[in-house]
Design an enzyme around this catalytic site. Sequence first.
Site: not given
Lengths: 331, 323
Positions: B60, B127
């Site tokens: 990322e 999540h």
Amino acid sequence: MPSAPDLYRQAFRLMLSARLVEDKLTALKRSGKIFGGVFSGRGQEALSVALGIHLHKGDIYAPLIRDQAGRLAFGDTILNTFRTYLGSALGSMRGHDGNVHRGRPREGYFAMISHLGAMVSAVGGALMARRFRGETGIVGATCIGDGGTSTGSFHEGLNMAAVEKLPLVVVVANNQYAYSTPNDRQFACESLFDRAIGYGVTGHRVSGIILADCLDVIGKAVAAARAGEGPQFVVADLLRLVGHAEHDDAQYITEAQKASPLGRDCLVLAEETLLRENRATPEEIALWKKQIDEEIEETTARVLREPAPDPEEESWIPFATDYLHPCFADS
Amino acid sequence: MNHSITYLEAICAAQRKALAEDPRVFIYGQDVGNFGGAFKATKNLAKEFPGRVLDSPISEDAMVGMAIGAAIEGMRPIVEMQFADFSTCGLNQIVNHAGTLFFRTEVPCPLVVRLPSGGNTAGGPFHSQNLEALYAHYPGLVVMTPATVEDVYTMLLEAIKIDDPVIFCEHKFLYYHLKAEKLPTEGLPVGKARITRPGRDATIVTYSAMLHESLAAAEELVGDGYEIEVVDLRSVKPLDTDTILASVARTGRLLVVSEAFPWGGVAAEVVARVTAEGFGLLDAPPQRLNSKDTPVPFHPALWGTHRPTASTIASALHRLLKL
């Protein structure tokens, strides 16, 4: 590109400029004229200049904190250096950032952030952009220290560049210390050079204190990247001859290291080579020093008279999108 | 309805339109290429636009760093984070590099980071998060939180056109649940809130998936004779304080609803602004309703209680109306 002897002379002159600039900055820091730190590349000028001098206009360059020589070689000026260190509103960072955090990104000269490793992927992105536009023959380059190679950002950036086979040159100045932390507390592999194979990139190893070797090895690395051979990883061994910054007396650097071949001063060695091989005369070198010193003194006097950034003139809106500005008018 | 477009399809459609119309646009993210993305937000785009929808390593930090370098060079990158939660691995590049670039160098940094945000059944702690307050906290970032199919489409197109880094918080719960008949040709600009439901007794200020829970709560209170005004912020930065204050001026009561964690969040910011700038408009202390101040739990029974729902919003409204 100049012929080899000319390139060596040009590189030496740039090293000398960087050294004298940083000597002056150190003096200004001690006299209280400089906001923030002064970060010196003393002992790393040969390595730094060898990268900057092999880059062309149109390439991408993201130097790090000890790259005054490379910056000057890439086209940054003594004037912009002093403007940024002294906080002139007329410098490329306009007082919004200082010292080594300077650049002109539109001209491929990226302005580092302090977080080590972050520039690797940014240079990679610039190279991706060039690839999207179909440009070839471009090189992107960045520098980092031994400590910076321990960051996740460095790993991610180099791995990504390898996956994309980008024309990226990463030069590691292994100056033996990350601030005060020695290599044996930084990594456990025998040499950082060994990491090249793990990333699937071409590795190069060079003595960071021998200008001719730096010019040769980095020249080859830059040429290989330019020719489309993918990322090039250069590890240079040297010793930082000063503290991390002006406030650091670097007592942790051992006497044995200072006395070792690694502790030799690349600028002194390069000057000896110039004289020994009759590439320059003592008079020429003395003249260069005089010219550079004059430019530094004139520049310092000029920049000290320049305006500081005016808080009343600031928009204090950190957005480029004009139509958003009214939304932030009360920020 | 013969044909309908989901919130998720609208995201894909906006990216398709941007890729078709602007050669500077490309998409970079994990599994976004031939696979079409973990949620299929880039379905078929790699085929339709060869070489412009690229799989990234699980990196990322490098994904955002790459986008920054490309943006400096004039491209318009879209980075898809697989889940908003993972964007914290790229936090440094987002807040310290993208967010500071224009202020430091006067060079714009036009990139979009798409964050599939928010809770879904059994998403669990990693999540499910809503990170809009985190990114809004840092200078230099535009933070969008679209709540409707139409907005997710027009706002994503606007995000790509904006010359600054945009954190695009798209809500996963809305991906499949929300549908529209057709996509709009134009929308409200960023920084303009929308009064989704007019009312007179109290104002709910909310955004993203909580808009729909709030509308359901407002409907529930109709039976009790209350008319609740519901304001959809659409973007949390910039924040449309004018529309909020105008609504509070009409109703005198404020409840801010956010699915994100409470501490230092968007709801706290709205309450602070209304208190500071509209204290005299208030007939009761302004209230906020957030998720609980714990990690997001896995089990649906716990998750359903962790975040605000129409039922808890209705209860909060009843309390507010009695203050």
